[in-house]
Enzyme design. Structure first.
Site, PDB file in Angstrom:
ATOM      1  N   GLN A   1       0.938  -1.372  -0.025  1.00  0.00           N
ATOM      2  CA  GLN A   1      -0.112  -0.249  -0.127  1.00  0.00           C
ATOM      3  C   GLN A   1       1.336   1.344  -0.172  1.00  0.00           C
ATOM      4  O   GLN A   1       0.141   2.453  -0.691  1.00  0.00           O
ATOM      5  CB  GLN A   1      -0.874  -0.298   0.979  1.00  0.00           C
ATOM      6  CG  GLN A   1      -1.938  -1.350   1.035  1.00  0.00           C
ATOM      7  CD  GLN A   1      -2.887  -1.307  -0.094  1.00  0.00           C
ATOM      8  OE1 GLN A   1      -3.332  -0.103  -0.511  1.00  0.00           O
ATOM      9  NE2 GLN A   1      -2.215  -2.624  -0.914  1.00  0.00           N
TER      10      GLN A   1
ATOM     11  N   HIS B   1       1.650   2.767  -2.907  1.00  0.00           N
ATOM     12  CA  HIS B   1       0.754   3.425  -4.137  1.00  0.00           C
ATOM     13  C   HIS B   1       0.923   5.423  -4.065  1.00  0.00           C
ATOM     14  O   HIS B   1       0.653   5.548  -4.922  1.00  0.00           O
ATOM     15  CB  HIS B   1      -0.841   3.248  -3.325  1.00  0.00           C
ATOM     16  CG  HIS B   1      -1.746   2.577  -4.069  1.00  0.00           C
ATOM     17  ND1 HIS B   1      -2.197   2.625  -5.076  1.00  0.00           N
ATOM     18  CD2 HIS B   1      -1.862   0.973  -3.247  1.00  0.00           C
ATOM     19  CE1 HIS B   1      -2.531   1.239  -5.145  1.00  0.00           C
ATOM     20  NE2 HIS B   1      -2.721   0.686  -4.258  1.00  0.00           N
TER      21      HIS B   1
ATOM     22  N   GLU C   1      -8.627   1.781   5.798  1.00  0.00           N
ATOM     23  CA  GLU C   1      -9.718   2.001   4.837  1.00  0.00           C
ATOM     24  C   GLU C   1      -9.391  -0.258   4.447  1.00  0.00           C
ATOM     25  O   GLU C   1     -10.500  -0.388   4.330  1.00  0.00           O
ATOM     26  CB  GLU C   1      -8.529   2.299   3.421  1.00  0.00           C
ATOM     27  CG  GLU C   1      -9.474   1.782   2.116  1.00  0.00           C
ATOM     28  CD  GLU C   1      -8.635   3.063   1.092  1.00  0.00           C
ATOM     29  OE1 GLU C   1      -9.098   2.545  -0.526  1.00  0.00           O
ATOM     30  OE2 GLU C   1      -7.053   2.725   2.051  1.00  0.00           O
ATOM     31  N   HIS C   2      -8.327  -0.533   4.204  1.00  0.00           N
ATOM     32  CA  HIS C   2      -7.429  -2.018   4.349  1.00  0.00           C
ATOM     33  C   HIS C   2      -8.067  -2.459   5.917  1.00  0.00           C
ATOM     34  O   HIS C   2      -6.410  -1.844   6.680  1.00  0.00           O
ATOM     35  CB  HIS C   2      -7.164  -2.319   3.497  1.00  0.00           C
ATOM     36  CG  HIS C   2      -7.726  -1.737   2.253  1.00  0.00           C
ATOM     37  ND1 HIS C   2      -6.563  -0.619   1.473  1.00  0.00           N
ATOM     38  CD2 HIS C   2      -7.979  -2.392   1.492  1.00  0.00           C
ATOM     39  CE1 HIS C   2      -6.793  -0.113   0.558  1.00  0.00           C
ATOM     40  NE2 HIS C   2      -7.834  -1.066   0.813  1.00  0.00           N
TER      41      HIS C   2
ATOM     42  N   ASP D   1      -7.696  -5.664  -4.146  1.00  0.00           N
ATOM     43  CA  ASP D   1      -7.098  -5.106  -5.207  1.00  0.00           C
ATOM     44  C   ASP D   1      -7.725  -5.418  -6.076  1.00  0.00           C
ATOM     45  O   ASP D   1      -7.997  -4.487  -7.190  1.00  0.00           O
ATOM     46  CB  ASP D   1      -5.674  -4.275  -5.181  1.00  0.00           C
ATOM     47  CG  ASP D   1      -5.654  -3.332  -4.074  1.00  0.00           C
ATOM     48  OD1 ASP D   1      -6.378  -2.644  -2.799  1.00  0.00           O
ATOM     49  OD2 ASP D   1      -4.381  -3.766  -4.076  1.00  0.00           O
TER      50      ASP D   1
ATOM     51  N   HIS E   1     -54.020  17.773   6.824  1.00  0.00           N
ATOM     52  CA  HIS E   1     -53.815  16.196   6.830  1.00  0.00           C
ATOM     53  C   HIS E   1     -54.895  16.272   7.241  1.00  0.00           C
ATOM     54  O   HIS E   1     -55.083  14.949   6.145  1.00  0.00           O
ATOM     55  CB  HIS E   1     -52.051  16.327   7.159  1.00  0.00           C
ATOM     56  CG  HIS E   1     -50.951  16.856   6.829  1.00  0.00           C
ATOM     57  ND1 HIS E   1     -51.026  18.234   6.708  1.00  0.00           N
ATOM     58  CD2 HIS E   1     -49.420  16.840   6.977  1.00  0.00           C
ATOM     59  CE1 HIS E   1     -49.350  18.532   6.120  1.00  0.00           C
ATOM     60  NE2 HIS E   1     -48.710  17.595   6.387  1.00  0.00           N
TER      61      HIS E   1
END
Length: 438
Positions: free
Chosen positions: A260, A263, A329-330, A363, A422
């Site tokens: 990761q 990235h 996230e992961h 991924d 109503h």
């Protein structure tokens, strides 16, 4: 290369959210930069998109629409092995998306009283696929497949133009679009792409929903335009957290942290462990593996940043509390009884259980979706799925007799809110009948 944080003496009442590594990701500050871009695209359309593409991407364009011939050519030139990998990724994701697709549900509340919860696909969506440091061809799959399975009628996709590809998006991205049958593709990136989807520009008509990851300016544009269009989330730089004990393989853990970190220099890689011996072994492996891989400088920057670190905890119990607060996230679980530990975690975009379920699997080919909430947003948001491309509509069907059963309650509640009109909307349907004057 990577800092260490010791939480073994932390009080049970401590808020771990302030103790774990976290990237500075100031979307609000970036919003000041994207507001003029959004306004310009809103008022001047294609001309503004072309101007900002020249300014930010260094590409001069006369048209932003990618010709269908370019999509076909990219697919024809795609490496057969890459095509096979994409086809398998598509196949697996279609299966999980189809399983998640919700059927309409009708509830009978009484004789003649029906409420149907109907799932309706979005009319038109805009999918964003970043270019940047890595051409994320897999993001074409992750965005497109759930939209198609949901039944979205009109799909547009945008990805930044590349100087080395004659101003078109990356060839692998174009090939994946062709493989999936997406032929409305735009060579537009950044905030101007999100604004184009929201307000329309050139051939691109406005959409109902924008999905896909991007940099901080993409995230800021999505935040600014929420309400004009729907968005999936404000996905920022990637992050991985690994909860591990002394049974974990240090080489596996290090490789997954690096996967990761490559990235983006802003990517977050966090190890949470109760084993000092494992932490020491992982540091050795990080040095060895980072030096041997392609993007060494990028990886070292990410691992050495304030957003990354090794967090030492007393035991796995405390480790669970820490990763729940981090809301990664992961999240990978490398512990004894990994399934049981994973079942106790509430906050994560996706959870990868055991030594043979690395994030890299998710991924590409796990069948899960890799467009996930970042920056702690997994405590309230979900990853992209087929559900994101549908909306719910309640369909109410009552007979006269069914309405009569609850008429008194409706009138009473309407009067309690001082909204007698109503109540009258119900009473008028029984006017002249016994008990009709309510």
């Amino acid at each position: 290369m990577i800092r260490r944080i010791d939480l073994t003496d932390a009080a049970p009442s401590v808020d771990y959210r302030g103790s774990v590594p976290r990237a500075e990701f100031d979307v609000e500050a970036a919003a000041h930069a994207v507001r003029p871009v959004i306004e310009a695209v809103k008022t001047r359309g294609l001309d503004a998109v072309l101007e900002y593409t020249a300014k930010f991407d260094g590409v001069e364009q006369t048209d932003i629409r990618v010709p269908v011939e370019a999509l076909t050519e990219a697919l024809e030139g795609l490496d057969p092995a890459v095509r096979a990998g994409l086809e398998e990724s598509i196949r697996r994701l279609r299966l999980t998306c189809a399983a998640e697709l919700e059927a309409d549900v009708t509830t009978e509340l009484g004789e003649g009283a029906l409420v149907t919860h109907r799932k309706v696909p979005m009319d038109r969506v805009g999918l964003y696929v970043p270019g940047g440091l890595a051409p994320l061809v897999s993001s074409v799959v992750m965005n497109t497949v759930p939209a198609q399975v949901a039944g979205v009628g009109s799909i547009a996709l945008a990805s930044p133009p590349q100087k080395h590809n004659n101003g078109l998006p990356e060839s692998t991205i174009l090939a994946a679009c062709a493989l999936l049958g997406v032929d409305e593709v735009y060579a537009v990136g950044g905030a101007q792409a999100i604004a184009m989807f929201a307000h329309g520009a050139g051939d691109c008509a406005p959409v109902n929903l924008v999905t896909g990851p991007g940099n901080i300016y993409v995230a800021a544009a999505k935040r600014e335009l929420r309400g004009v269009v729907g968005i999936d989330s404000e996905a920022g730089p990637t992050e991985i957290a690994i909860l591990a004990d002394d049974t974990a393989d240090a080489a596996f853990v290090a490789a997954d942290l690096i996967s990761q970190a490559e990235h983006d220099p802003m990517a977050s890689s966090v190890l949470v462990t109760d084993s000092v011996a494992l932490a020491d072994a992982v540091v050795v492996e990080l040095e060895k593996q980072a030096e041997a891989t392609k993007h060494t400088e990028r990886i070292r920057t990410a691992l050495g940043g304030q957003q990354s670190g090794i967090v030492i905890v007393r035991d796995v119990e405390q480790g669970i509390a820490v990763v729940d607060a981090y809301a990664a996230e992961h999240l990978e679980i490398h512990t004894r009884d990994a399934d049981a530990v994973a079942a106790r975690v509430r906050n994560a975009g996706a959870i990868f259980v055991g030594s043979f379920a690395p994030v890299s699997l998710g991924d590409y080919c796990a069948g899960s979706n890799h467009v996930l909430p970042t920056a702690g947003c997994a405590c309230h948001s979900s990853g992209l799925s087929v559900r994101a491309f549908t909306k719910s509509v309640h369909v109410i069907s009552y007979t006269k007799a069914a309405l009569a059963e609850v008429a008194d309650h409706v009138v009473t509640l309407a009067n309690a809110e001082d909204l007698p009109g109503h109540g009258q909307a119900v009473s008028v349907r029984f006017a002249g009948e016994a008990g009709g004057e309510k």
